[in-house]
Design an enzyme around this catalytic site. Sequence first.
Site, mmCIF file in Angstrom:
data_model
loop_
_atom_site.group_PDB
_atom_site.id
_atom_site.type_symbol
_atom_site.label_atom_id
_atom_site.label_comp_id
_atom_site.label_asym_id
_atom_site.label_seq_id
_atom_site.Cartn_x
_atom_site.Cartn_y
_atom_site.Cartn_z
ATOM 1 N N THR A 71 0.049 -1.335 -0.278
ATOM 2 C CA THR A 71 0.193 -0.035 -0.030
ATOM 3 C C THR A 71 1.023 1.410 -0.081
ATOM 4 O OG1 THR A 71 -1.999 -1.543 1.015
ATOM 5 C CG2 THR A 71 -1.850 1.619 1.367
ATOM 6 N N HIS A 348 -0.629 -9.767 -0.568
ATOM 7 C CA HIS A 348 0.216 -9.523 -2.098
ATOM 8 C C HIS A 348 1.103 -8.795 -2.035
ATOM 9 C CE1 HIS A 348 -0.774 -5.678 0.595
ATOM 10 N NE2 HIS A 348 -1.557 -5.699 0.472
#
Length: 435
Positions: A71, A348
């Site tokens: 992120t 991820h």
Amino acid sequence: MKTELLLLGATLLCAAAKPLSKAAQRNKLLLVSFDGFRWDYDQDVDTPHLDQLLQDGVKAKYLTPPMLTMTSPSHFTTITGRWVEDHEVVHNMMFNAQTNQKVPHKQTLTRSEWWDNGVQPLWITAQNQGLKTASFYFPGGGANYSGQVVNRVVLEESGYPDDNETEWQQNIDQVMSWFSDEDFHLVTLYYGEPDNVGHAKGPDHPDRKKIIRQIDRTIGYLREAILRHGLGDSLNVIITSDHGMTTVKKRPQVDEIVLNKYLNLIKLASFEILDYGGFGILTPRPGREQEVFNALSNAPNLTVYKKHELPESFHLAKSRRLPPIVVVGDLGFNLNSRFIVYVNKGDHGYHSGEMDMKTIFRAFGPDFRRNFLSEPFDSVHIYPLMCRVLQIQPAPHNGSLTVTEGMLLHSGGSQRSRLSVALLLSTLLFMFTEL
């Protein structure tokens, strides 16, 4: 004859100047990020508003995030146009390998020493050129950059739910009022979904489809709010994300990668973050780097790198902040250092070349073409596109406007107008010399 040529030249120059005045009109920009929105999440869900964006604007087939597919690093690449090795936000967690300090992600968002590494984000660049900017929950927006802060910042509270649709709409109303009532030029707006659902339930769970429908309704609400605030002719919108999501492989099908099975971390490592999705970092004790590298090379379903030997395509090797050993798990295999209980069903942090890590790009507004399907591109190229839309001089960056310029209605318009003026002047000069 010369008088007639002067009149003709003046008429032609006025005509050539018209595109310049069109290009000189400065429109506003809203950048929206939906965290963890994988490139194909709208393909198995009814999304009429997202579908309409292709008719009314631009869609990229997919977007490739930077390594790291996390992120904070990815969002900061978008807002700076710099690779991670340049902006040095190398993880979601702020850390110090010398002191073993680790700061959780939400707390890291307000720690300026993690973000302020000499690279100037778009908010500050735009403000220095006379524009008003704001950040609503966007990673990096809450930091201080060499004494400069974003004009207006709304910070997300730790532990606050990310999926309240009513609040999503209220956030849009707030942002629209900044544009319409206070003449802001650039606002970045962040939503924490569908990342949370992807982690908790996995990308194939029905709840992921549910949140995508909510996102689609939110985009519909955004478009209605733009018109309600009279911004239809002046506000451009870019919708994107930071990374994709993949299903985590679990027992009994596969074994978790517990790295302490392959080396004694207490004896061989002085610092590590090895339990954060598909990406891990490690500082060996002095003189033990090769031993650590060799031991990790025996672990299955991962690739271990010495930092200075990282592939050039990662754009990580020049980082001063990144520890000497980097570990990347194979798609879907989670890393665990010792005894961390890992509960995520989706994650991820894997190689950005994996399709499950790809993400979305949509754009619409007065400066964008309609019904335009773009080829895939790297997210680092969004930055110069935003600078062109805002008509500001970009800070140094790694992107290229040539990748995205074709999305714009007036791509290169001012340059073409200047070329036209120069051509007219040279032609007139030639004609005068011939008389």
